[in-house]
Design a protein around this motif. Structure first.
Motif, PDB file in Angstrom:
ATOM      1  N   PHE A   4       0.812  -1.213   0.000  1.00 40.18           N
ATOM      2  CA  PHE A   4       0.000   0.000   0.000  1.00 40.18           C
ATOM      3  C   PHE A   4       0.849   1.268   0.000  1.00 40.18           C
ATOM      4  O   PHE A   4       0.365   2.330  -0.370  1.00 40.18           O
ATOM      5  CB  PHE A   4      -0.939   0.012   1.210  1.00 40.18           C
ATOM      6  CG  PHE A   4      -2.057  -0.977   1.086  1.00 40.18           C
ATOM      7  CD1 PHE A   4      -3.113  -0.753   0.223  1.00 40.18           C
ATOM      8  CD2 PHE A   4      -2.039  -2.140   1.827  1.00 40.18           C
ATOM      9  CE1 PHE A   4      -4.133  -1.659   0.097  1.00 40.18           C
ATOM     10  CE2 PHE A   4      -3.059  -3.061   1.714  1.00 40.18           C
ATOM     11  CZ  PHE A   4      -4.118  -2.824   0.849  1.00 40.18           C
ATOM     12  N   LEU A   5       2.084   1.166   0.425  1.00 42.41           N
ATOM     13  CA  LEU A   5       2.942   2.352   0.476  1.00 42.41           C
ATOM     14  C   LEU A   5       3.150   2.970  -0.905  1.00 42.41           C
ATOM     15  O   LEU A   5       3.293   4.188  -1.039  1.00 42.41           O
ATOM     16  CB  LEU A   5       4.296   1.992   1.092  1.00 42.41           C
ATOM     17  CG  LEU A   5       4.272   1.568   2.553  1.00 42.41           C
ATOM     18  CD1 LEU A   5       5.668   1.154   2.996  1.00 42.41           C
ATOM     19  CD2 LEU A   5       3.736   2.668   3.432  1.00 42.41           C
ATOM     20  N   LEU A  10       1.732   7.316  -5.805  1.00 40.80           N
ATOM     21  CA  LEU A  10       0.972   7.407  -7.049  1.00 40.80           C
ATOM     22  C   LEU A  10      -0.127   8.459  -7.021  1.00 40.80           C
ATOM     23  O   LEU A  10      -0.424   9.056  -8.053  1.00 40.80           O
ATOM     24  CB  LEU A  10       0.374   6.045  -7.392  1.00 40.80           C
ATOM     25  CG  LEU A  10       1.375   4.971  -7.773  1.00 40.80           C
ATOM     26  CD1 LEU A  10       0.658   3.662  -8.042  1.00 40.80           C
ATOM     27  CD2 LEU A  10       2.192   5.382  -8.979  1.00 40.80           C
ATOM     28  N   PHE A  11      -0.759   8.715  -5.870  1.00 41.06           N
ATOM     29  CA  PHE A  11      -1.840   9.706  -5.812  1.00 41.06           C
ATOM     30  C   PHE A  11      -1.384  11.087  -6.281  1.00 41.06           C
ATOM     31  O   PHE A  11      -1.968  11.636  -7.222  1.00 41.06           O
ATOM     32  CB  PHE A  11      -2.421   9.813  -4.406  1.00 41.06           C
ATOM     33  CG  PHE A  11      -3.375   8.716  -4.045  1.00 41.06           C
ATOM     34  CD1 PHE A  11      -4.284   8.205  -4.952  1.00 41.06           C
ATOM     35  CD2 PHE A  11      -3.370   8.197  -2.770  1.00 41.06           C
ATOM     36  CE1 PHE A  11      -5.156   7.205  -4.610  1.00 41.06           C
ATOM     37  CE2 PHE A  11      -4.235   7.187  -2.411  1.00 41.06           C
ATOM     38  CZ  PHE A  11      -5.137   6.684  -3.332  1.00 41.06           C
ATOM     39  N   SER A  46      -4.080   8.675   6.580  1.00 46.27           N
ATOM     40  CA  SER A  46      -4.738   8.590   7.886  1.00 46.27           C
ATOM     41  C   SER A  46      -5.310   7.192   8.116  1.00 46.27           C
ATOM     42  O   SER A  46      -5.107   6.591   9.180  1.00 46.27           O
ATOM     43  CB  SER A  46      -5.849   9.627   7.991  1.00 46.27           C
ATOM     44  OG  SER A  46      -5.328  10.926   7.868  1.00 46.27           O
ATOM     45  N   ALA A  47      -6.024   6.674   7.120  1.00 43.01           N
ATOM     46  CA  ALA A  47      -6.598   5.334   7.245  1.00 43.01           C
ATOM     47  C   ALA A  47      -5.503   4.278   7.365  1.00 43.01           C
ATOM     48  O   ALA A  47      -5.601   3.352   8.183  1.00 43.01           O
ATOM     49  CB  ALA A  47      -7.495   5.035   6.043  1.00 43.01           C
ATOM     50  N   PHE A  48      -4.467   4.421   6.558  1.00 43.06           N
ATOM     51  CA  PHE A  48      -3.357   3.469   6.619  1.00 43.06           C
ATOM     52  C   PHE A  48      -2.669   3.518   7.978  1.00 43.06           C
ATOM     53  O   PHE A  48      -2.312   2.479   8.538  1.00 43.06           O
ATOM     54  CB  PHE A  48      -2.338   3.760   5.512  1.00 43.06           C
ATOM     55  CG  PHE A  48      -1.166   2.828   5.529  1.00 43.06           C
ATOM     56  CD1 PHE A  48      -1.270   1.572   4.972  1.00 43.06           C
ATOM     57  CD2 PHE A  48       0.030   3.206   6.120  1.00 43.06           C
ATOM     58  CE1 PHE A  48      -0.194   0.699   4.987  1.00 43.06           C
ATOM     59  CE2 PHE A  48       1.111   2.349   6.146  1.00 43.06           C
ATOM     60  CZ  PHE A  48       0.994   1.092   5.575  1.00 43.06           C
ATOM     61  N   LEU A  62      10.237  -1.348   1.917  1.00 43.91           N
ATOM     62  CA  LEU A  62      10.160  -1.835   0.545  1.00 43.91           C
ATOM     63  C   LEU A  62      11.568  -2.055   0.021  1.00 43.91           C
ATOM     64  O   LEU A  62      12.368  -1.120  -0.030  1.00 43.91           O
ATOM     65  CB  LEU A  62       9.449  -0.823  -0.354  1.00 43.91           C
ATOM     66  CG  LEU A  62       7.957  -0.658  -0.147  1.00 43.91           C
ATOM     67  CD1 LEU A  62       7.443   0.463  -1.020  1.00 43.91           C
ATOM     68  CD2 LEU A  62       7.238  -1.936  -0.451  1.00 43.91           C
ATOM     69  N   VAL A  63      11.877  -3.263  -0.352  1.00 44.18           N
ATOM     70  CA  VAL A  63      13.193  -3.570  -0.888  1.00 44.18           C
ATOM     71  C   VAL A  63      13.084  -3.512  -2.408  1.00 44.18           C
ATOM     72  O   VAL A  63      12.618  -4.448  -3.048  1.00 44.18           O
ATOM     73  CB  VAL A  63      13.683  -4.953  -0.421  1.00 44.18           C
ATOM     74  CG1 VAL A  63      15.034  -5.263  -1.016  1.00 44.18           C
ATOM     75  CG2 VAL A  63      13.728  -5.016   1.089  1.00 44.18           C
TER      76      VAL A  63
END
Length: 94
Positions: A4-5, A10-11, A46-48, A62-63
Motif C-alpha cells: 500500500f505504500l 501514485l496519488f 490517515s486510514a493506513f 520496501l526492498v
C-alpha cells in the motif's frame, strides 16, 4: 501492508500527470485536481496509519534495489531516495 505504500506516491503523481494535459486557462480545474489528490493522500495516509497501528505497528520496508549488502547491513535504494533529499532540505534551511 508494504504494497500500500506505493499508492501514496501514485496519488500526487497521478494528479500531476492529469494536470499536465489541461490547458493553463483551466486554473480552477487544475486547482481542484491538486486539492483532490492531496485530500485523497491525507485520507489514505490517515486510514493506513490507523490500520498500521491496529496491526501492532510492524516494520515497513520496501526492498526495491539493494545498493550494498554485507553480513550486518543492507543499504537500499529507498534509503538514498528518502534520506539524502531530507538531509539536503534540512541542511539548506538551517
Amino acid at each position: 501492508m508494504n504494497e500500500f505504500l506505493q499508492f501514496f506516491i501514485l496519488f500526487p503523481f497521478l494528479g500531476f500527470i492529469i494536470s499536465l494535459f489541461l490547458p493553463e486557462a483551466k486554473e480552477k480545474t487544475i486547482s481542484r485536481i491538486a486539492f483532490g489528490t492531496v485530500f485523497l493522500q491525507l485520507i489514505g495516509i490517515s486510514a493506513f496509519s490507523i490500520w498500521w497501528l491496529f496491526e501492532g505497528a510492524p516494520d515497513l520496508n520496501l526492498v526495491e534495489l539493494s545498493v550494498l549488502k554485507t553480513a550486518h547491513y543492507e543499504f537500499l535504494l529507498i534509503s538514498i531516495l528518502i534520506e539524502f533529499p531530507l538531509f539536503i532540505c534540512l541542511s539548506e534551511h538551517y
